[in-house]
Design an enzyme around this catalytic site. Sequence first.
Site, PDB file in Angstrom:
ATOM      1  CB  ALA A 231     -26.407  29.728  29.474  1.00 28.12           C
ATOM      2  CB  ALA A 232     -30.750  30.591  26.407  1.00 23.66           C
TER       3      ALA A 232
ATOM      4  N   GLY B 176     -28.864  23.575  27.028  1.00 23.14           N
ATOM      5  CA  GLY B 176     -28.529  22.042  26.889  1.00 23.14           C
ATOM      6  C   GLY B 176     -27.064  21.802  27.428  1.00 23.14           C
ATOM      7  CE  LYS B 177     -23.062  23.126  22.878  1.00 24.26           C
ATOM      8  NZ  LYS B 177     -24.148  23.803  22.529  1.00 24.26           N
TER       9      LYS B 177
ATOM     10  CG  ASP C 104     -23.581  42.267  25.576  1.00 24.93           C
ATOM     11  OD1 ASP C 104     -23.119  41.251  25.120  1.00 24.93           O
ATOM     12  OD2 ASP C 104     -23.439  43.494  25.104  1.00 24.93           O
TER      13      ASP C 104
ATOM     14  CB  CYS D  88     -23.921  25.236  15.733  1.00 28.18           C
ATOM     15  SG  CYS D  88     -24.925  26.564  16.159  1.00 28.18           S
TER      16      CYS D  88
HETATM   17  C1  LIG Z   1     -25.824  28.883  20.246  1.00 24.21           C
HETATM   18  S1  LIG Z   1     -27.033  29.335  21.380  1.00 24.21           S
HETATM   19  C2  LIG Z   1     -26.539  28.795  22.713  1.00 24.21           C
HETATM   20  C3  LIG Z   1     -26.937  27.373  22.965  1.00 24.21           C
HETATM   21  C4  LIG Z   1     -26.617  26.753  24.321  1.00 24.21           C
HETATM   22  N1  LIG Z   1     -25.371  26.935  24.802  1.00 24.21           N
HETATM   23  C5  LIG Z   1     -26.973  25.282  24.509  1.00 24.21           C
HETATM   24  O1  LIG Z   1     -26.057  24.378  24.337  1.00 24.21           O
HETATM   25  O2  LIG Z   1     -28.152  25.103  24.729  1.00 24.21           O
HETATM   26  C6  LIG Z   1     -26.390  31.289  21.646  1.00 24.21           C
HETATM   27  C7  LIG Z   1     -27.247  31.703  22.829  1.00 24.21           C
HETATM   28  O3  LIG Z   1     -26.309  33.081  22.686  1.00 24.21           O
HETATM   29  C8  LIG Z   1     -27.277  34.214  23.117  1.00 24.21           C
HETATM   30  N2  LIG Z   1     -26.561  35.572  22.886  1.00 24.21           N
HETATM   31  C9  LIG Z   1     -26.559  36.161  21.654  1.00 24.21           C
HETATM   32  N3  LIG Z   1     -25.880  37.044  22.014  1.00 24.21           N
HETATM   33  C10 LIG Z   1     -25.355  37.164  23.116  1.00 24.21           C
HETATM   34  C11 LIG Z   1     -24.490  38.114  24.142  1.00 24.21           C
HETATM   35  N4  LIG Z   1     -24.036  39.303  23.281  1.00 24.21           N
HETATM   36  N5  LIG Z   1     -24.235  37.950  25.235  1.00 24.21           N
HETATM   37  C12 LIG Z   1     -24.739  36.626  25.908  1.00 24.21           C
HETATM   38  N6  LIG Z   1     -25.519  35.836  25.104  1.00 24.21           N
HETATM   39  C13 LIG Z   1     -25.573  36.003  23.919  1.00 24.21           C
HETATM   40  C14 LIG Z   1     -28.558  33.931  22.473  1.00 24.21           C
HETATM   41  O4  LIG Z   1     -29.556  34.494  23.020  1.00 24.21           O
HETATM   42  C15 LIG Z   1     -28.371  32.380  22.405  1.00 24.21           C
HETATM   43  O5  LIG Z   1     -29.642  31.969  23.460  1.00 24.21           O
END
Ligand SMILES: C[S@@+](CC[C@H](N)C(=O)[O-])C[C@H]1O[C@@H](n2cnc3c(N)ncnc32)[C@H](O)[C@@H]1O
Length: 437
Positions: free
Chosen positions: A267-268, A271-272, A314, A385
């Site tokens: 989620a981080a 934005g979505k 995770d 993306c």
């Molecule tokens: C593409 S960004 C997400 C952007 C977000 N959805 C937005 O719209 O703002 C991918 C996110 O996945 C997280 N991430 C990476 N591996 C992960 C995992 N195994 N489980 C959960 N989150 C993970 C990263 O920390 C990162 O914040």
Amino acid sequence: MKPPLKTDSLAFSLHGAAQAVAWVRGGTALPQALAQVFAQYEALPQARGAMQDIGYRTMRQLGRAEALLTLLAKKAPEPAKLHGLLCCALALISNPDQTPAGTPYNAFTVVDQAVTAAQADPDMAHAKGMVNAVLRRFLRERDALLQEAMKDPVALWNYPAWWISATQAAYPHDWQAILQVGNTAPPLTLRVNRRKTNVADYLRTLADQAIAATQIGPDAVRLQQPVPVTQIPGFGDGLVSVQDAAAQMAAALLDVDDGMRVLDACAAPGGKTGHILERARADLVALDSDAKRLPRIAENLQRLQLAANLQVGDAAAADWWDGRLFDRILADVPCTASGIVRRHPDIRWLRRKADTAQLATLSAQILDNLWRMLRPDGKLLFVTCSLWPLESEAQAAAFAMRNQAIRLAATGQLLPTANLEQDHDGLFYALFQKPTA
Ligand SMILES: C[S@@+](CC[C@H](N)C(=O)[O-])C[C@H]1O[C@@H](n2cnc3c(N)ncnc32)[C@H](O)[C@@H]1O
């Protein structure tokens, strides 16, 4: 270390940008490298702006700058900061785009200030003469040197060779346009918060403040000229958020109704998450594995006056899950980010070819794990993306096959070049429904 230079000089900004570029070449992302420089140099907003501008321009022109440096210097300049300084200066003075947008700095001023920056730094003072000689020779022999350097595709396109090949292989017709778009500055697109206002009213607010803008999606408004976030009307009150037009397609595709239980699995910075909650009063779990990024979701939701259950966890495991099935799941998985390279021009220099396969393997694990958390008839939206099929279409097809998922209509691969009217990033969407029993 902060150099003893006037803080409003180009030399100071070049020095800071050179340090940031050196750190990027050492593996640090540009925003983090710049943040570190800003703190160490106690840079004021104007110098920050200049360092950022030079840093981002250099990332978009690093292939050419490094190729020129190889032609101009007898041995690799050291320390890395010196290499960074020469790359920044060469990027600024060698742009074939000679319009004010492409070349906003006077070449002789850049050379003079690069020499001043070198002289002020004990680690680079020894090379002051070399900086002067290299940059002046470039100005004298510009055309011949550029012609020679541009024989190398890395210098011509400003991407690593593997990236150029991957784009060419995936998009035999569009690869040049895609690479070109990735070297342009992105538009500033806003998402209008429909809980607080609407696009027509917000466009009037912008017009009242003489900010030209156009509607380019149901909630999306693109400003003609980017402005700092602090100057965006209503931003602090949550009337709008900054979000690319392609990223704004997620919430509608996910098709959330009031009262639904929703998982935003990666989620981080939220934005979505924010957009989903603007559109529906959902019971939303916002999960991310990076605890340091979770506060960004909290900040965004606070500004929008929305709430979610934030969890560190995770998405490829279940230790954070309470066992209750979700009606909707958004899987915006980690990827190479090759579709948003114009926003993050450092990515191409940080990624390695092997990252694509590694990230695709992790995404497959995440998708398979999340599938069991979805209720029968529920929907999972898979987002990347990325522009690479291994991470997007091939991943979606393999997932559907493994899990007997029903594939519903969604956009598929959006190319950053495909709809210049909307001017969006290169995202991929696949939507799946779980069969009932
Ligand atoms: C593409 S960004 C997400 C952007 C977000 N959805 C937005 O719209 O703002 C991918 C996110 O996945 C997280 N991430 C990476 N591996 C992960 C995992 N195994 N489980 C959960 N989150 C993970 C990263 O920390 C990162 O914040």
